[in-house]
Structures are given as structure tokens and as C-alpha cells.
Design an enzyme around this catalytic site. Structure first.
Site, PDB file in Angstrom:
ATOM      1  N   LYS A  54      36.524  38.342  64.952  1.00 44.92           N
ATOM      2  CA  LYS A  54      35.992  37.643  63.778  1.00 44.92           C
ATOM      3  C   LYS A  54      36.701  38.179  62.540  1.00 44.92           C
ATOM      4  CE  LYS A  54      31.770  36.406  61.315  1.00 44.92           C
ATOM      5  NZ  LYS A  54      32.407  36.608  59.991  1.00 44.92           N
ATOM      6  N   ASP A  86      37.356  38.407  58.518  1.00 50.52           N
ATOM      7  CA  ASP A  86      36.598  38.315  57.271  1.00 50.52           C
ATOM      8  C   ASP A  86      37.523  37.816  56.172  1.00 50.52           C
ATOM      9  OD1 ASP A  86      34.617  38.515  55.404  1.00 50.52           O
ATOM     10  OD2 ASP A  86      34.722  40.693  55.188  1.00 50.52           O
ATOM     11  N   GLU A  93      34.478  43.532  62.303  1.00 52.91           N
ATOM     12  CA  GLU A  93      33.258  42.848  61.882  1.00 52.91           C
ATOM     13  C   GLU A  93      32.478  42.211  63.023  1.00 52.91           C
ATOM     14  OE1 GLU A  93      33.001  38.920  59.667  1.00 52.91           O
ATOM     15  OE2 GLU A  93      32.641  40.327  58.042  1.00 52.91           O
TER      16      GLU A  93
END
Length: 260
Positions: free
Chosen positions: A20, A22, A153
Site C-alpha cells: 500500500k 501512501d 503502511e
């Protein structure tokens, strides 16, 4: 197409996993010999990220990519604060493409994700500012362990047979966050028996803090004395942000300011 937040990563041979990232969701549209960068809200970002548009000028007309604009810090991890300071962070910013929705005028949204990814690999030319979002061959458990070990994350899980449904959270794409931390500004407090009854905090949105919100009262009441001692040297006459000034709690208690 949006990712559905989940508390557990889906597992099975039909699921694939990515880190993931950011950053800013960014759709790239190439048409009429021009490359246009669109934000999630359909704002054109070419003026801010001209070098990204230029790096994708080789795309054929009537081609659309989906991906994430990310700034990598010195540690090689996504750094959202660095991305917000984009004017001085050009060398750190990369567009990670994870999907191709149209290619040379052919609508690919009803084609499976695995086929779209295969085509994306032939379309994309990695450079200093452009790269594919890598798909891991790890299992869900292995991916979670990797994310935790490297302080990232979270995980994005997508079904390899999923078609692209713009704007929808169907559950065929999911995201699971590991790092749920958030940096806050302490703008003030309400006094209590043990020093603090509640803290008023906000988070930055650009240069200004958001509307202040009450911190968890139980936490402040249990540890109010310790907070009071640690922050006693940080008192000031005015609030650190205009938003915090003249703030009051729901019960009408005035908020006393702390130094920023």
C-alpha cells in the site's frame, strides 16, 4: 475503482498482493498528443508535476493509466510529507502505475486484472519518475510479515480476475492498514483535578490545522498528572493556530492554549 478497507487480508490463489503506497491517486490520460494528469477529484496536476507528464509522453494516443504518485524518503519508504513539499522533492517523486484502463482506444475495463497487468508491462517504460507497482508472489501471511518488518503502511489485495469498476468499492480490491498512526498538533486543554481533563488536538491540512477535536478523555484523566508535568513548560498566551482560538468544549469549558 476503490479499495475496500478490511481488518483481515483475503486469502486464496485468486488474490494478489501489493504494498500500500501512501501518495496521491493519479490517472494519466494520453489523447490528442497531450498527456494529462488527473487527481482523484479530477483536478489537473500537470503544472505541479510537469516532469511526470513529460516522462509519459511516449504513451500512444487514447491510452489511460491508473496509479499512485509517491515520494520516497531517504530510507526508501513512502513519505507523504515529502510529497506535499513537491516543489523541492522532484527527485524523490515517482508515478507507480498499477493498471491500464484503455490502450490505443480499446476499453479494457471489462478485461481481467491479470490481462491488464500483462499489457501494462508492455506499455510502461520505467524511468526516474515512472515505475510499475510491483505485485508480490508472497502469501497473505508472508506479505503481512514483510510489511511489518519494513515498517510500511499496509497491504493492497486484488483479485486477479477482477474487472475495473470506476469509483466503486466492490470488495474485489481491498486494503489493510498496519500503521494506523497519525501526527497531531496539541492546541490546548481543559483543566481537571489531575492537571488535564482533555486535550484539544488537530492535524495539519496544508499549512493550517483542521477543526480541533477532543482527545480521548479517559486517557487524559488517567495520565493527566503526567501530561501536566511534561507540558507545563509549554504554556503560551495564544493558540498555535487561528482555528484553536476561542475554542470551547461541548460543555462550554474554555480551551487553554499550549505552545506549539
Amino acid at each position: 475503482m476503490e479499495c475496500l478497507p478490511v481488518t483481515k487480508i483475503p486469502e486464496g490463489p485468486e488474490w494478489t498482493y501489493e504494498i500500500k503506497l501512501d501518495g496521491y491517486r493519479l490517472e494519466v490520460v494520453r489523447t490528442g498528443g497531450e498527456t494529462t494528469l488527473y487527481s482523484r477529484r479530477r483536478n489537473v496536476l500537470n503544472r505541479k508535476f510537469q516532469y511526470i507528464a513529460k516522462a509519459l509522453d511516449y504513451l500512444p494516443d487514447d491510452t489511460v493509466l491508473d496509479g499512485e504518485l509517491v515520494a520516497l524518503g531517504p530510507d526508501g519508504k513512502p513519505n507523504f510529507n515529502l510529497l506535499q513539499n513537491f516543489r523541492s522533492a522532484e527527485s524523490h517523486i515517482t508515478y507507480y502505475a498499477f493498471d491500464v484502463l484503455m490502450h490505443k482506444g480499446r476499453d479494457l475495463t471489462q478485461v481481467s486484472l491479470s490481462e491488464r497487468r500483462a499489457l501494462l508491462r508492455t506499455v510502461l517504460k520505467p524511468s526516474d519518475h515512472v515505475a510499475p507497482s510491483e505485485v508480490s508472489d508472497r502469501t497473505a501471511t508472508e506479505m503481512l510479515e514483510f510489511i511489518k518488518t519494513h515498517g510500511l503502511e499496509g497491504v493492497v489485495a486484488k483479485r486477479s480476475d477482477s474487472v475495473y469498476q470506476p469509483g466503486l468499492r466492490t470488495g474485489l480490491w481491498t486494503k489493510h492498514r498496519i500503521n494506523l498512526g497519525q501526527e497531531f498538533v496539541i492546541g490546548g486543554y481543559t483543566p481537571g483535578t489531575h492537571g488535564f481533563d482533555a486535550l484539544i488536538v488537530g492535524f495539519y491540512r496544508g499549512r493550517e490545522s483542521s477543526t480541533p477535536r477532543a482527545f480521548v478523555r479517559v486517557l487524559c484523566r488517567r495520565h493527566g498528572g503526567r501530561f501536566s508535568r511534561r507540558l507545563s513548560t509549554s504554556k503560551r498566551r495564544s493558540a498555535p493556530s487561528q482555528i484553536f482560538r476561542n475554542s470551547r468544549m461541548a460543555g462550554g469549558e474554555p480551551v487553554l492554549p499550549l505552545r506549539r
